[in-house]
Design an enzyme around this catalytic site. Structure first.
Site, PDB file in Angstrom:
ATOM      1  N   ASP A 263       0.843  -1.182   0.000  1.00  0.00           N
ATOM      2  CA  ASP A 263       0.000   0.000   0.000  1.00  0.00           C
ATOM      3  C   ASP A 263       0.889   1.247   0.000  1.00  0.00           C
ATOM      4  OD1 ASP A 263      -2.697   1.237   0.374  1.00  0.00           O
ATOM      5  OD2 ASP A 263      -1.750   1.962   2.215  1.00  0.00           O
TER       6      ASP A 263
ATOM      7  N   GLU B 275       1.467   0.275  -5.018  1.00  0.00           N
ATOM      8  CA  GLU B 275       1.029   1.578  -5.504  1.00  0.00           C
ATOM      9  C   GLU B 275       2.237   2.508  -5.552  1.00  0.00           C
ATOM     10  OE1 GLU B 275      -3.376   2.445  -4.014  1.00  0.00           O
ATOM     11  OE2 GLU B 275      -2.001   2.097  -2.363  1.00  0.00           O
TER      12      GLU B 275
END
Length: 644
Positions: A251, A280
């Site tokens: 994340d 990400e």
């Protein structure tokens, strides 16, 4: 159970859980000493991890533990709904159609990506009756499991044993497990275990003494600090070895530094080189003198991929604008799709293995909701849950764009059955009912599910789709003489041509109002082709044959062609029972709605082909007619020769 007490300046005392605790009590306030050998389910040591040759082989299915089975339509035992152990429930069905893990096996995905299962802060595990909900991006204890997904959050061993049952069940069925890890921030800042143990070290601090906040959650961790880096490496090693995890999704990976991500990759390689890593790589922060793991730096980290937002937005339109249109809604322009097909190797990726190709995930609108909002508007909320044939065709075209592109393939759970959240673009604390998967959609959108299944079969059957080098891209022919809303490209198999197909052509027509005749392009074009994907069906079976170098591609659809000679030589087969059952269910669903045109009695008989065609007309497009017509054929096959 145990805690630590830390003293600072000979006066300040903080009691806290061990930051390295691997088991905990209810709500993660105290650590627990556990003999992990006693938590292994029977047969744990005998089940082998699934093989994944490289990251581009992966077809990842992103889901939330609770969403997966909470609804009664999941077919899971009531006491297991929304829990880890639901993944181990066998034989789950909704009205004869397989659900949950049985569905995943049939669909053909290779990995299940679980939204965070590390212990998080915002669901009170001691009060399950409150019906609380959160995605889990609010980490509290990085090495402990979330207790709200266990059947007994008070027993530290229970959550461990039941999560191992989840992993074991997926592994037994050849499916890998990816953990969504959230090392970039902590839910609490001053009250976090990091700060209560070692103030101002594990978080990044600005020059004025405040906490840096690149995460947007109040703080960000300092991966470039030696002991935070060590913490991440140790934690991931623990998850990979104790729980046999097959991959990690990071994340807000763009907040971690390149050197830390490299060292994590090196450590995981010593455990299993097949463990996939992706995250990400958004550009969210700045650390002086430190390279962060953002898209422009991803090629510096071998074996770590980043989400490709370029193809995501090109396919469906701006991810953050509900009504914005993209390629599949007929906006026009193929440049973004072409870049995505080539896995952003003309932009920021060095090889396809650097990219994750997708159109939807847990963030923002579901794909079907985005299509609904952008085509039909946002004023009538009831439209999100209604089948619209034009939107279904757009959904199919979007899936074809993703699953025939280079890079790792990724999809949101339920995308294959037009999952809706009623237009909610940020459902992280919305109601469990809104978020949970409605497995009844397998009946309403069975043809769409079958299409996804067929595309996954196609991808697995032709090595150039999953090439982790630039070999396929370097030998790809992109059509130059096409309509402005048509993209065509030909791949030549330089990898496995002796055992698989040789030439494959993919054509996307995003025109919403017209079929388009396309002139095939490329060197040494054969005269005879086999169609394996069209506007109705997808897979590896022959749908029709085409002679010559021109094809007509229907509006809002994909077409995939294989040169006939290699198609017949390879003789690739697929089990089509799954697709047929789903198409049959969709035909039945359409037929039962014929009361609106006075045909209810005829439709209930389920025998008359004409009635099923009428159902397609009611649905709205020729594609609907074709889909239910295919269902009628299946009905005939299953019911024998009573009616010619």
């Amino acid at each position: 159970f145990y805690t630590y007490t830390f003293e600072f300046d000979h006066k300040t005392r903080h009691e806290t859980i061990d930051i390295y605790a691997k088991a905990c009590g209810v709500n993660g306030n105290v650590g627990a000493v556990v003999d992990f050998k006693t938590t292994d389910p029977e047969g744990w040591d005998k089940v082998k991890k699934p093989k994944c040759r490289n990251a581009c082989d992966a077809v990842v299915y992103e889901c939330h533990v609770r969403d997966f089975s909470a609804d009664s339509s999941s077919g899971v035992a009531p006491e297991h709904r929304g829990k880890y152990v639901a993944f181990a429930d066998k034989g789950t069905k909704y009205q004869g159609v397989n659900t949950c893990i049985e569905h995943l096996k049939e669909l053909g995905i290779t990995h299940v990506h679980l939204l965070p299962v590390e212990d998080y802060a915002t669901v009170d595990e001691s009060k399950p009756w409150l019906n609380q909900y959160n995605w889990g991006y609010d980490p509290k204890n990085f090495n402990c499991l979330e207790g709200s997904y266990s059947t007994d959050p008070y027993d530290p061993k229970c959550r461990i044993r039941e999560f191992k049952q989840l992993v074991m069940a997926l592994h037994e069925n050849g499916i890998g497990v990816v953990m969504d890890v959230v090392y970039n921030h902590t839910y609490y800042t001053e009250e976090s275990a990091f700060e209560r143990s070692f103030p101002y070290y594990y978080h990044r601090i600005r020059n004025d003494g405040s906490f840096s906040n690149g995460s947007g959650c109040g703080n960000e961790t300092a991966s470039n600090h030696m002991m935070m880096r060590k913490f991440m490496i140790d934690s991931l090693r623990f998850w990979a070895t104790e729980y046999k995890i097959d991959g990690f999704r990071f994340d807000l990976m763009g907040l971690h530094d390149v050197d830390t991500m490299k060292k994590i990759r090196e450590k995981l390689n010593t455990i299993d080189k097949r463990i996939i890593m992706y995250g990400e790589a958004w550009d969210l922060g700045y650390v002086e003198g430190v390279d962060l793991a953002v898209q422009k730096n991803i090629s510096k980290i071998d074996g770590v991929a980043a989400f490709n937002d370029g193809i995501r937005d090109a396919i469906k339109g701006d991810n953050f604008e509900a009504v914005g249109k993209g390629y599949v809604q007929g906006k026009g322009g193929t440049a973004g799709i072409e870049d995505g097909v080539m896995a952003a190797t003309k932009q920021w990726a060095e090889t396809p293995a650097d990219t994750v190709t997708y159109v939807s995930c847990h963030d923002n609108m579901t794909f079907y909701d985005k299509l609904t909002a952008s085509v039909l508007g946002t004023k009538d909320p009831s439209l999100y849950r209604k089948r619209n044939e034009q939107l279904v065709q757009m959904n199919k075209l979007g899936a074809a764009c993703v699953l025939t592109s280079q890079g790792m393939s990724f999809m949101l759970a339920g995308e294959e059955m037009a999952r809706s959240k009623d237009g909610d673009h940020n459902s992280y604390v919305s109601s469990p009912t809104l978020n949970q998967i409605d497995w009844q959609c397998l009946e309403k959108y069975g043809d769409l599910t079958a299409y996804y299944k067929g595309l996954i079969d196609l991808r697995k059957s032709y090595a150039p789709f999953t090439d982790d080098t630039k070999t396929t891209i370097d030998n790809m022919t992109v059509f130059k003489n096409t309509d402005t809303k048509v993209l065509g490209f030909m791949m030549t198999n330089k990898l496995t041509a002796d055992t698989q197909w040789d030439k494959v052509i993919c054509i996307f027509n995003a025109n919403t109002d017209k079929n388009v005749e396309v002139q095939l392009e490329g060197e040494n074009l054969p005269e005879n082709w086999v169609v394996v994907v069209n506007n109705v069906s997808a897979g590896v079976e022959k749908l029709k044959e085409i002679e010559g170098t021109k094809v007509t591609v229907p509006s809002t659809s994909a077409m995939v062609l294989v040169d006939k000679e290699s198609f017949e030589k390879a003789n690739i087969k697929a089990d089509t029972d799954f697709q047929q059952t789903l198409i049959e269910n969709t035909a039945h669903e359409a037929a039962t709605q014929l009361s609106t045109v006075g045909e209810k009695r005829l439709a209930k008989r389920g025998k008359d082909h004409k009635a099923l065609k009428i159902a397609g007309i009611v649905a709205g497009t020729a594609a609907g007619v074709a889909a239910v017509a295919a269902g009628a054929v299946v009905l005939k096959k299953k019911k024998g020769k009573k009616r010619k």
